[in-house]
Design a protein around this motif. Structure first.
Motif, PDB file in Angstrom:
ATOM      1  N   ALA A  75      51.091  43.001  65.530  1.00  0.00           N
ATOM      2  CA  ALA A  75      50.684  44.133  64.694  1.00  0.00           C
ATOM      3  C   ALA A  75      49.621  43.720  63.688  1.00  0.00           C
ATOM      4  CB  ALA A  75      51.898  44.712  63.976  1.00  0.00           C
ATOM      5  N   LEU A  76      49.769  42.545  63.105  1.00  0.00           N
ATOM      6  CA  LEU A  76      48.768  42.054  62.158  1.00  0.00           C
ATOM      7  C   LEU A  76      47.433  41.834  62.855  1.00  0.00           C
ATOM      8  CD1 LEU A  76      50.892  39.510  60.104  1.00  0.00           C
ATOM      9  CD2 LEU A  76      50.063  41.739  59.346  1.00  0.00           C
ATOM     10  N   GLU A  99      53.625  37.641  43.142  1.00  0.00           N
ATOM     11  CA  GLU A  99      52.868  38.888  43.287  1.00  0.00           C
ATOM     12  C   GLU A  99      51.514  38.794  42.583  1.00  0.00           C
ATOM     13  OE1 GLU A  99      53.023  41.402  45.163  1.00  0.00           O
ATOM     14  OE2 GLU A  99      55.065  41.302  45.919  1.00  0.00           O
ATOM     15  N   GLU A 100      51.465  38.079  41.469  1.00  0.00           N
ATOM     16  CA  GLU A 100      50.184  37.870  40.786  1.00  0.00           C
ATOM     17  C   GLU A 100      49.233  37.072  41.671  1.00  0.00           C
ATOM     18  OE1 GLU A 100      51.247  36.081  37.042  1.00  0.00           O
ATOM     19  OE2 GLU A 100      51.979  37.984  36.235  1.00  0.00           O
ATOM     20  N   GLN A 101      49.769  36.109  42.399  1.00  0.00           N
ATOM     21  CA  GLN A 101      48.944  35.335  43.328  1.00  0.00           C
ATOM     22  C   GLN A 101      48.438  36.209  44.473  1.00  0.00           C
ATOM     23  OE1 GLN A 101      47.908  32.093  42.880  1.00  0.00           O
ATOM     24  NE2 GLN A 101      48.835  32.435  40.880  1.00  0.00           N
ATOM     25  N   VAL A 102      49.307  37.063  44.989  1.00  0.00           N
ATOM     26  CA  VAL A 102      48.900  37.988  46.060  1.00  0.00           C
ATOM     27  C   VAL A 102      47.813  38.925  45.525  1.00  0.00           C
ATOM     28  CG1 VAL A 102      49.656  39.860  47.583  1.00  0.00           C
ATOM     29  CG2 VAL A 102      51.079  37.815  47.320  1.00  0.00           C
ATOM     30  N   ALA A 103      47.986  39.431  44.310  1.00  0.00           N
ATOM     31  CA  ALA A 103      46.976  40.308  43.710  1.00  0.00           C
ATOM     32  C   ALA A 103      45.649  39.576  43.537  1.00  0.00           C
ATOM     33  CB  ALA A 103      47.474  40.847  42.367  1.00  0.00           C
ATOM     34  N   GLY A 104      45.717  38.310  43.161  1.00  0.00           N
ATOM     35  CA  GLY A 104      44.498  37.508  43.044  1.00  0.00           C
ATOM     36  C   GLY A 104      43.801  37.354  44.382  1.00  0.00           C
ATOM     37  N   LEU A 105      44.581  37.117  45.425  1.00  0.00           N
ATOM     38  CA  LEU A 105      44.013  37.024  46.767  1.00  0.00           C
ATOM     39  C   LEU A 105      43.374  38.349  47.178  1.00  0.00           C
ATOM     40  CD1 LEU A 105      46.825  35.019  48.577  1.00  0.00           C
ATOM     41  CD2 LEU A 105      44.502  34.214  48.096  1.00  0.00           C
ATOM     42  N   ALA A 106      44.021  39.454  46.837  1.00  0.00           N
ATOM     43  CA  ALA A 106      43.471  40.775  47.163  1.00  0.00           C
ATOM     44  C   ALA A 106      42.142  40.996  46.448  1.00  0.00           C
ATOM     45  CB  ALA A 106      44.472  41.868  46.800  1.00  0.00           C
ATOM     46  N   SER A 107      42.052  40.533  45.220  1.00  0.00           N
ATOM     47  CA  SER A 107      40.818  40.666  44.456  1.00  0.00           C
ATOM     48  C   SER A 107      39.691  39.848  45.094  1.00  0.00           C
ATOM     49  CB  SER A 107      41.056  40.220  43.016  1.00  0.00           C
ATOM     50  OG  SER A 107      39.876  40.313  42.266  1.00  0.00           O
ATOM     51  N   LEU A 143      48.410  40.526  53.436  1.00  0.00           N
ATOM     52  CA  LEU A 143      48.805  40.626  52.027  1.00  0.00           C
ATOM     53  C   LEU A 143      49.973  41.592  51.854  1.00  0.00           C
ATOM     54  CD1 LEU A 143      45.307  40.647  50.290  1.00  0.00           C
ATOM     55  CD2 LEU A 143      46.950  38.762  50.376  1.00  0.00           C
ATOM     56  N   SER A 144      49.964  42.662  52.616  1.00  0.00           N
ATOM     57  CA  SER A 144      51.064  43.617  52.561  1.00  0.00           C
ATOM     58  C   SER A 144      52.376  42.990  53.023  1.00  0.00           C
ATOM     59  CB  SER A 144      50.734  44.839  53.418  1.00  0.00           C
ATOM     60  OG  SER A 144      51.796  45.743  53.420  1.00  0.00           O
ATOM     61  N   VAL A 145      52.309  42.218  54.104  1.00  0.00           N
ATOM     62  CA  VAL A 145      53.505  41.519  54.591  1.00  0.00           C
ATOM     63  C   VAL A 145      53.996  40.524  53.543  1.00  0.00           C
ATOM     64  CG1 VAL A 145      54.353  39.867  56.317  1.00  0.00           C
ATOM     65  CG2 VAL A 145      53.012  41.848  57.041  1.00  0.00           C
ATOM     66  N   MET A 146      53.059  39.828  52.908  1.00  0.00           N
ATOM     67  CA  MET A 146      53.446  38.872  51.868  1.00  0.00           C
ATOM     68  C   MET A 146      54.214  39.574  50.745  1.00  0.00           C
ATOM     69  SD  MET A 146      49.973  36.575  51.800  1.00  0.00           S
ATOM     70  CE  MET A 146      50.449  35.518  50.446  1.00  0.00           C
ATOM     71  N   SER A 147      53.705  40.717  50.288  1.00  0.00           N
ATOM     72  CA  SER A 147      54.384  41.458  49.226  1.00  0.00           C
ATOM     73  C   SER A 147      55.756  41.942  49.673  1.00  0.00           C
ATOM     74  CB  SER A 147      53.535  42.655  48.789  1.00  0.00           C
ATOM     75  OG  SER A 147      52.448  42.209  48.014  1.00  0.00           O
ATOM     76  N   THR A 148      55.846  42.378  50.915  1.00  0.00           N
ATOM     77  CA  THR A 148      57.129  42.826  51.451  1.00  0.00           C
ATOM     78  C   THR A 148      58.126  41.673  51.492  1.00  0.00           C
ATOM     79  OG1 THR A 148      56.036  44.530  52.761  1.00  0.00           O
ATOM     80  CG2 THR A 148      58.243  43.875  53.461  1.00  0.00           C
ATOM     81  N   GLU A 149      57.664  40.505  51.908  1.00  0.00           N
ATOM     82  CA  GLU A 149      58.533  39.322  51.945  1.00  0.00           C
ATOM     83  C   GLU A 149      58.998  38.934  50.546  1.00  0.00           C
ATOM     84  OE1 GLU A 149      59.685  37.502  54.557  1.00  0.00           O
ATOM     85  OE2 GLU A 149      58.743  38.831  56.016  1.00  0.00           O
ATOM     86  N   ILE A 150      58.109  39.018  49.575  1.00  0.00           N
ATOM     87  CA  ILE A 150      58.479  38.695  48.191  1.00  0.00           C
ATOM     88  C   ILE A 150      59.535  39.677  47.699  1.00  0.00           C
ATOM     89  CG2 ILE A 150      57.636  38.622  45.802  1.00  0.00           C
ATOM     90  CD1 ILE A 150      54.906  37.650  47.044  1.00  0.00           C
ATOM     91  N   SER A 151      59.330  40.962  47.959  1.00  0.00           N
ATOM     92  CA  SER A 151      60.311  41.980  47.549  1.00  0.00           C
ATOM     93  C   SER A 151      61.668  41.743  48.197  1.00  0.00           C
ATOM     94  CB  SER A 151      59.807  43.378  47.922  1.00  0.00           C
ATOM     95  OG  SER A 151      58.653  43.685  47.208  1.00  0.00           O
TER      96      SER A 151
END
Length: 71
Positions: A15-16, A52-60, A27-35
């Motif tokens: 799917a990815l 999540e801050e690291q994921v947000a940094g990667l998204a930026s 990044l979405s999967v990463m956030s889901t895994e963290i949650s």
């Protein structure tokens, strides 16, 4: 397609790979895994927040790279 060298199920990897924007999907999967880890009590609130801050940094960074790519 490359071999699945992750811990993700093959259907998730497929799917990815098929996603219109695989980096955003990852990044979405990463956030889901963290949650999920937070809900399961595997990680604390503060660890989840830092992750999540690291994921947000990667998204930026990804957004910046996309802007550069399309100029």
């Amino acid at each position: 397609m490359a071999a699945n060298t992750t811990n993700e199920p093959p259907e998730t990897v497929a799917a990815l790979s098929a996603s219109r924007n695989p980096p955003v999907a990852i990044l979405s999967v990463m956030s889901t895994e963290i949650s999920g880890a937070l809900r399961a009590g595997t990680i604390t609130d503060s660890i989840a927040q830092m992750m999540e801050e690291q994921v947000a940094g990667l998204a930026s960074v990804l957004a910046g790279a996309e802007r550069i790519k399309h100029t």
